[in-house]
Design a protein around this motif. Sequence first.
Motif, short mmCIF file in Angstrom:
data_model
loop_
_atom_site.label_atom_id
_atom_site.label_comp_id
_atom_site.label_asym_id
_atom_site.label_seq_id
_atom_site.Cartn_x
_atom_site.Cartn_y
_atom_site.Cartn_z
N ILE A 227 10.68 -1.29 14.13
CA ILE A 227 10.37 -2.01 12.89
C ILE A 227 9.06 -1.65 12.60
O ILE A 227 8.06 -1.62 13.51
CB ILE A 227 10.56 -3.50 13.05
N VAL A 228 8.93 -1.24 11.33
CA VAL A 228 7.61 -0.99 10.63
C VAL A 228 7.46 -1.86 9.50
O VAL A 228 8.18 -1.93 8.76
CB VAL A 228 7.51 0.50 10.07
N VAL A 229 6.04 -2.65 9.43
CA VAL A 229 5.59 -3.18 8.32
C VAL A 229 4.50 -2.79 7.74
O VAL A 229 3.52 -2.61 8.90
CB VAL A 229 5.64 -4.76 8.76
N THR A 230 4.41 -2.50 6.75
CA THR A 230 3.10 -2.05 5.87
C THR A 230 3.14 -2.35 4.40
O THR A 230 3.78 -3.32 4.17
CB THR A 230 2.98 -0.64 6.18
N SER A 231 2.26 -1.63 3.77
CA SER A 231 2.29 -2.08 2.24
C SER A 231 1.52 -0.91 1.37
O SER A 231 0.83 -0.25 2.13
CB SER A 231 1.29 -3.34 1.98
N THR A 232 1.55 -0.85 0.23
CA THR A 232 0.96 0.23 -0.60
C THR A 232 -0.25 -0.38 -1.05
O THR A 232 -1.27 0.38 -1.51
CB THR A 232 1.74 0.59 -1.60
N TYR A 233 -0.49 -1.65 -1.00
CA TYR A 233 -1.85 -2.34 -1.64
C TYR A 233 -1.63 -3.72 -1.20
O TYR A 233 -0.60 -4.65 -0.87
CB TYR A 233 -2.22 -2.37 -3.09
N GLY A 234 -3.01 -4.28 -0.98
CA GLY A 234 -2.92 -5.77 -0.93
C GLY A 234 -3.89 -6.57 -1.84
O GLY A 234 -4.39 -5.86 -2.80
N LEU A 235 -4.24 -7.84 -1.70
CA LEU A 235 -4.87 -8.44 -2.76
C LEU A 235 -5.90 -8.96 -1.89
O LEU A 235 -6.22 -9.20 -0.85
CB LEU A 235 -3.94 -9.73 -3.19
N GLY A 236 -7.34 -9.04 -2.66
CA GLY A 236 -8.26 -9.39 -2.30
C GLY A 236 -8.98 -10.79 -2.99
O GLY A 236 -8.80 -10.92 -4.24
N PHE A 237 -9.72 -11.64 -2.32
CA PHE A 237 -10.31 -12.83 -2.56
C PHE A 237 -11.64 -12.88 -2.38
O PHE A 237 -12.32 -12.28 -1.52
CB PHE A 237 -9.54 -14.01 -1.98
N SER A 238 -12.52 -13.63 -3.29
CA SER A 238 -13.68 -13.99 -3.20
C SER A 238 -14.31 -14.67 -1.94
O SER A 238 -13.68 -15.23 -1.44
CB SER A 238 -14.31 -14.55 -4.53
N PRO A 239 -15.47 -14.29 -1.34
CA PRO A 239 -15.94 -14.96 -0.19
C PRO A 239 -16.44 -16.45 -0.67
O PRO A 239 -16.42 -16.95 -1.87
CB PRO A 239 -16.96 -14.13 0.41
N LYS A 243 -12.83 -18.64 -3.08
CA LYS A 243 -11.61 -18.15 -2.59
C LYS A 243 -10.95 -17.57 -4.09
O LYS A 243 -9.53 -17.74 -4.06
CB LYS A 243 -10.79 -18.77 -1.58
N GLN A 244 -11.34 -16.89 -5.07
CA GLN A 244 -10.50 -16.60 -6.29
C GLN A 244 -10.19 -15.11 -6.14
O GLN A 244 -10.71 -14.38 -5.55
CB GLN A 244 -11.26 -17.06 -7.38
N LEU A 245 -9.15 -14.85 -6.67
CA LEU A 245 -8.50 -13.71 -6.70
C LEU A 245 -9.61 -12.75 -7.49
O LEU A 245 -9.89 -13.00 -8.50
CB LEU A 245 -7.02 -13.28 -7.44
N VAL A 246 -9.98 -11.76 -6.62
CA VAL A 246 -11.07 -10.80 -7.54
C VAL A 246 -10.46 -9.44 -7.54
O VAL A 246 -11.03 -8.66 -8.25
CB VAL A 246 -12.38 -10.76 -6.42
N ASP A 247 -9.72 -8.98 -6.43
CA ASP A 247 -9.18 -7.74 -6.47
C ASP A 247 -7.78 -7.77 -6.82
O ASP A 247 -7.04 -7.91 -5.57
CB ASP A 247 -9.56 -6.85 -5.27
N ALA A 248 -7.08 -7.33 -7.90
CA ALA A 248 -5.68 -7.25 -8.14
C ALA A 248 -5.14 -6.37 -7.10
O ALA A 248 -3.95 -6.69 -6.58
CB ALA A 248 -5.31 -6.96 -9.36
N ARG A 249 -5.93 -5.12 -6.63
CA ARG A 249 -5.16 -4.48 -5.71
C ARG A 249 -6.51 -3.88 -4.81
O ARG A 249 -7.48 -3.47 -5.14
CB ARG A 249 -4.59 -3.32 -6.29
N SER A 250 -5.85 -3.97 -3.48
CA SER A 250 -7.19 -3.43 -2.40
C SER A 250 -6.48 -2.32 -1.72
O SER A 250 -5.15 -2.53 -1.48
CB SER A 250 -7.58 -4.62 -1.44
N ASP A 251 -7.14 -1.40 -1.22
CA ASP A 251 -6.43 -0.49 -0.45
C ASP A 251 -6.33 -0.93 1.02
O ASP A 251 -5.86 0.28 1.74
CB ASP A 251 -7.00 0.89 -0.67
N ALA A 252 -6.82 -1.83 1.23
CA ALA A 252 -6.77 -2.18 2.70
C ALA A 252 -5.31 -2.97 3.18
O ALA A 252 -5.08 -4.01 2.67
CB ALA A 252 -7.74 -3.30 3.16
N VAL A 253 -4.60 -2.40 3.79
CA VAL A 253 -3.12 -2.78 4.05
C VAL A 253 -3.00 -2.71 5.76
O VAL A 253 -3.53 -2.12 6.48
CB VAL A 253 -2.21 -1.84 3.35
N PRO A 254 -2.03 -3.64 6.07
CA PRO A 254 -1.63 -3.69 7.64
C PRO A 254 -0.70 -2.50 7.62
O PRO A 254 -0.06 -2.22 6.73
CB PRO A 254 -0.96 -4.80 7.60
N LEU A 255 -0.64 -2.28 9.07
CA LEU A 255 0.35 -1.41 9.55
C LEU A 255 0.91 -1.91 11.08
O LEU A 255 -0.01 -1.93 11.93
CB LEU A 255 -0.12 -0.17 9.73
#
Length: 297
Positions: A227-239, A243-255
């Motif tokens: 079983i492999v779980v990953t993504s093509t993009y993630g979402l990013g939130f402000s510190p 904690k508002q959505l700041v990055d509609a797409r982030s290249d940091a993804v799980p694997l």
Amino acid sequence: ELNFPWPAWYIERDAPSGNSLLVVVGDGLAVDHLSLFGYPRDVTPSLDRLGVRAHLYPKTRSVSMSTEPGIAAMLTGQDPAALTAAASSANLPTMLSQSGFVSAAFFESDTTERFYDREWAQGFDIFEEQLFPDPDAGGADDSGALLSRVREWISDHRGVPFFCLVRVRSVAQLPPADAPVEDAFRNGSGGVRDVDRYDSALLRLDRQLGALFKYIRDYETRSNTCIVVTSTYGLGFSPGAEKQLVDARSDAVPLIIETPERRQVKHPQDAARADLFSLGIARRKFLNAFRICVLRA
């Protein structure tokens, strides 16, 4: 070289005779919102359980933050910018089909997407796409219907090595303001932040994935399915507290890669992509000697 008989021969046997592969690509799945990678909220218990005995890549960077080129790269081993029609036709489902595997792709798509006729998508025995939200399901904003369909297909093909690719979109974007939010995720004043809405949607997706993983564990498919779980993009939130959505797409993804050997290995190095094309399909023990091709960032 693999020498598997045709799938019909396997159906007559009592148990599968090869290793199967389930790949889940979750659009918007952010690596820093998974509990097993250190997120303080308990939002991914099912993925945490999967990761207990799995290969973990916490520093994976997506090769493309667009779904189509990202998945095309996974299936072909080619850089999206250099992917040609000839290269995209030499893909993982085609090669596995020639070795006796059955294959299926189940995609949640929006009204602008149609992937089944792409070069990189050829070779699947079936390629099903459904709109998300599905109008026939009352516009439900979760992936339950699609994952139920995946479980049905796996149930019908437990007697043969299979490759199943799943793309879910229930956390691909921030849920609407009126979407249900878990009480445990509301802040002290009772208000709802962007991160609370996202985490609630992620928890619902995790529960639905957990039901699929449990089905695999409860049957003989558990002993021979990777079983492999990953993504093509993630979402990013402000510190901070907002904690508002700041990055509609982030290249940091799980694997996360769980193999039948079931042992946890943490890989601290940066990884540029998960190249599913290089899973070792030329090996006699396909997936037993599992490896994933990692390009250093």
